[in-house]
Enzyme design. Structure first.
Site, PDB file in Angstrom:
ATOM      1  N   GLY A  13       0.823  -1.234   0.000  1.00  0.00           N
ATOM      2  CA  GLY A  13       0.000   0.000   0.000  1.00  0.00           C
ATOM      3  C   GLY A  13       0.845   1.266   0.000  1.00  0.00           C
ATOM      4  N   LEU A  15       0.988   3.797   2.203  1.00  0.00           N
ATOM      5  CA  LEU A  15       1.670   4.214   3.430  1.00  0.00           C
ATOM      6  C   LEU A  15       3.030   3.530   3.555  1.00  0.00           C
ATOM      7  CD1 LEU A  15       1.269   5.841   6.150  1.00  0.00           C
ATOM      8  CD2 LEU A  15       0.890   3.607   7.139  1.00  0.00           C
ATOM      9  N   ASP A 179      -0.826   8.741  15.712  1.00  0.00           N
ATOM     10  CA  ASP A 179      -1.320  10.016  15.221  1.00  0.00           C
ATOM     11  C   ASP A 179      -0.047  10.682  14.727  1.00  0.00           C
ATOM     12  OD1 ASP A 179      -1.805  12.812  15.039  1.00  0.00           O
ATOM     13  OD2 ASP A 179      -3.659  12.494  16.132  1.00  0.00           O
ATOM     14  N   HIS A 180       0.174  10.690  13.444  1.00  0.00           N
ATOM     15  CA  HIS A 180       1.523  11.052  12.982  1.00  0.00           C
ATOM     16  C   HIS A 180       1.884  12.500  13.290  1.00  0.00           C
ATOM     17  CE1 HIS A 180      -0.471  12.628   9.355  1.00  0.00           C
ATOM     18  NE2 HIS A 180       0.650  13.245   9.061  1.00  0.00           N
ATOM     19  N   HIS A 242      -5.549  14.891  14.826  1.00  0.00           N
ATOM     20  CA  HIS A 242      -4.418  15.833  14.809  1.00  0.00           C
ATOM     21  C   HIS A 242      -4.728  17.160  15.508  1.00  0.00           C
ATOM     22  CE1 HIS A 242      -3.219  12.903  11.970  1.00  0.00           C
ATOM     23  NE2 HIS A 242      -3.702  13.449  10.875  1.00  0.00           N
TER      24      HIS A 242
HETATM   25  C1  BG6 Z   1      -3.808  12.467   7.369  1.00  0.00           C
HETATM   26  C2  BG6 Z   1      -5.123  12.742   6.713  1.00  0.00           C
HETATM   27  O1  BG6 Z   1      -3.997  11.971   8.657  1.00  0.00           O
HETATM   28  O2  BG6 Z   1      -3.045  13.664   7.412  1.00  0.00           O
HETATM   29  C3  BG6 Z   1      -4.942  13.360   5.339  1.00  0.00           C
HETATM   30  O3  BG6 Z   1      -5.871  11.539   6.600  1.00  0.00           O
HETATM   31  C4  BG6 Z   1      -4.023  14.552   5.400  1.00  0.00           C
HETATM   32  O4  BG6 Z   1      -6.200  13.710   4.781  1.00  0.00           O
HETATM   33  C5  BG6 Z   1      -2.748  14.226   6.155  1.00  0.00           C
HETATM   34  O5  BG6 Z   1      -3.716  14.951   4.074  1.00  0.00           O
HETATM   35  C6  BG6 Z   1      -1.888  15.460   6.378  1.00  0.00           C
HETATM   36  O6  BG6 Z   1      -0.663  15.096   6.920  1.00  0.00           O
HETATM   37  P1  BG6 Z   1       0.645  15.951   6.684  1.00  0.00           P
HETATM   38  O7  BG6 Z   1       1.687  15.311   7.521  1.00  0.00           O
HETATM   39  O8  BG6 Z   1       0.935  15.886   5.206  1.00  0.00           O
HETATM   40  O9  BG6 Z   1       0.317  17.355   7.092  1.00  0.00           O
END
Ligand code: BG6
Length: 492
Positions: A13, A15, A179-180, A242
């Protein structure tokens, strides 16, 4: 200790390709992985180890922070990577997986540790967990940790169900919910700036702070994720996780120790203090939702949301939302936190602005000087830094006062190659540090808050405001802040 077999579910995938494989490579190059590790890529589609390793190379070439060439170093890295086609609904496949895991565990002297990374749709988490257990994957020595991606549920009931399924197999302490945003350098820096400096904390309360603004804007539309997004929308996709997480980091009390559970306890207290909406009218008064229509972004025409692939042409899903949030505790009583996020806005940026109250008496008023408020800005993404706006005398004038910036630009530092969020989180999970992962009680409380908004929005759709792609969202989003006598500070 990062020695582990990393089992990546969803290995073919997006990710895995964009984030996880490049993260492994950086960790390897920085000697954080060592040599006692193996990675097993798992997905339905048949693939040989060679094909998998070719894909790996391409993904690293395209997305990693380090350059890669097919040399000796590459060979010794890639021999740790294997692929196994797996039908996650069939327990027999998991028995085969057990054999391969044991073999690699022995070969690389790993000692039994296993990290299961589910880069999969959440509906599958329960089944995978069940089959991991039934297939004997959790037996033996060493630790077993589960790393899972968002979205964790669609609302509180579905999140509870999902959690119950996973908890039948894994203990809370072994579940790492990603939660990145918590893996981002500058989000982690908020606590350091707050708690390692004398300047800020004495002012960090309702006596000195007028409002806090959190903006997470994106230029992209929904890309190829229309199907998922149309069901989710901005509130669930960004707000529940986030945005509320960043709010909690800004609002939390100093923990007694920088220990994962102490930090998460403090965040939970913030979530508990969020002023929940009691009625649909309250929701409407304090939130704004919008959806983009076609417009021009960076000089190019872009289609409207309803024209995107896999999106219902009559969709009422929001691609923008803003809210006025209150944290009802001693520190924050009366201070609005404004949060906003949207797709197809003019800039890709994440910023947190702290607007301070005015000085008690403007002694410059006689000279007709209206003073600008002091601002403290955390630039999270893509620029990283901290920016402080203060009033000072314009040099060479008879006392003209102008706002000037004290600007610490972290991302401008030459040679700085900071780890990606996923790298940091993968490394933390392998070391057993759960600080920057969300605990179940945080997730549940965030859903509880968001569900109230979603249910009021579900009652009727007249308040869905359309905005042209390439603008800062609907006018009503500006009004929300203007009603309180404030304005959104333009992103830098
Ligand atoms: C993800 C969302 O969690 O975060 C996306 O599902 C979004 O829709 C993305 O585009 C944004 O992450 P970053 O790190 O690119 O700001």
């Amino acid at each position: 200790m990062t020695s582990a077999v990393y089992l990546i579910f969803g290995a073919t995938g997006d990710l895995a390709r964009r984030k996880l494989f490049p993260a492994f490579y950086s960790m390897y190059r920085e000697r954080k992985l060592g040599d006692r590790f193996a990675v097993i890529g798992l997905a339905r589609r048949p693939r040989t180890n060679e094909q998998f390793r070719d894909d790996l190379y391409e993904s690293i070439q395209e997305f990693a922070r380090y350059n890669v060439t097919k040399d000796e170093q590459w060979d010794s890295f890639v021999e740790h990577f294997h692929y196994l086609p797996l039908d996650i609904n069939n327990v027999d496949g998991f028995k085969k997986l057990r054999e391969l895991t044991d073999e690699l565990d022995g070969k690389f002297e790993i000692g039994g540790n296993k990290l299961f990374y589910l880069a999969l749709s959440p509906e599958l988490f329960g089944n995978v967990s069940h089959n991991l257990k039934a297939g004997g994957m959790l037996e033996g020595t060493g630790w077993n940790r589960l790393v899972i991606e968002k979205p964790f549920g669609y609302d509180l009931p579905s999140a509870e169900k999902l959690n119950a399924e996973i908890r039948q197999v894994f203990d809370e302490q072994d579940i790492y919910r990603i939660d990145h945003y918590l893996g981002k350098e500058m989000v982690q820096n908020i606590n350091v700036v707050r708690f390692a400096n004398t300047f800020f904390e004495p002012l960090w309360n309702n006596k000195y702070i007028a409002n806090i603004q959190i903006t997470l804007s994106e230029t992209v539309g929904v890309e190829e994720r229309g199907g998922y997004y149309d069901r989710s929308g901005a509130l669930r996709d960004m707000g529940q996780n986030h945005m509320l997480q960043m709010l909690a980091v800004m609002a939390m009390e100093p923990p007694s120790r920088m220990h994962p559970e102490d930090i998460r306890d403090e965040k939970v207290k913030v979530f508990r203090s969020l002023r929940g909406f009691q009625t649909a009218a309250e929701v409407r008064a304090n939130t704004v939702r919008g959806q983009y229509v076609s417009g021009t972004l960076k000089g190019k025409p872009v289609p409207g949301y309803r024209e995107e692939d896999s999106v219902n042409p009559e969709s009422t899903t929001e691609t923008y939302f803003a809210a006025r949030v209150f944290v009802d505790n001693f520190r924050w009583a009366g201070v609005p936190f404004y949060i906003r996020t949207g797709k197809r806005l003019p800039a890709k940026t994440t910023e947190v602005v702290v607007e301070f109250k005015n000085v008690p008496n403007n002694v410059y008023l006689s000279r007709k000087h209206k003073l600008e408020p002091n601002l403290l800005v955390f630039r999270i993404n893509p620029m990283e830094g901290i920016y402080f706006k203060i009033n000072a005398k314009q040099p060479g004038t008879e006392g003209t006062i102008i706002p000037v910036a004290m600007d610490f630009c972290q991302s401008c530092q030459v040679g700085l190659n900071t780890p990606e969020a996923y790298e940091r989180l993968l490394y933390d999970a392998a070391r057993g540090d759960s600080t920057y992962f969300t605990r179940w009680d945080e997730v549940a409380l965030a859903w509880k808050y968001v569900d109230k908004i979603a249910s009021a929005w579900g009652e009727r759709t007249e308040d869905l405001h359309l905005y042209a792609a390439g603008t800062w969202g609907p006018e009503r989003g500006q009004q929300l802040v203007a009603e309180d006598g404030f304005r959104w500070w333009p992103v830098q």
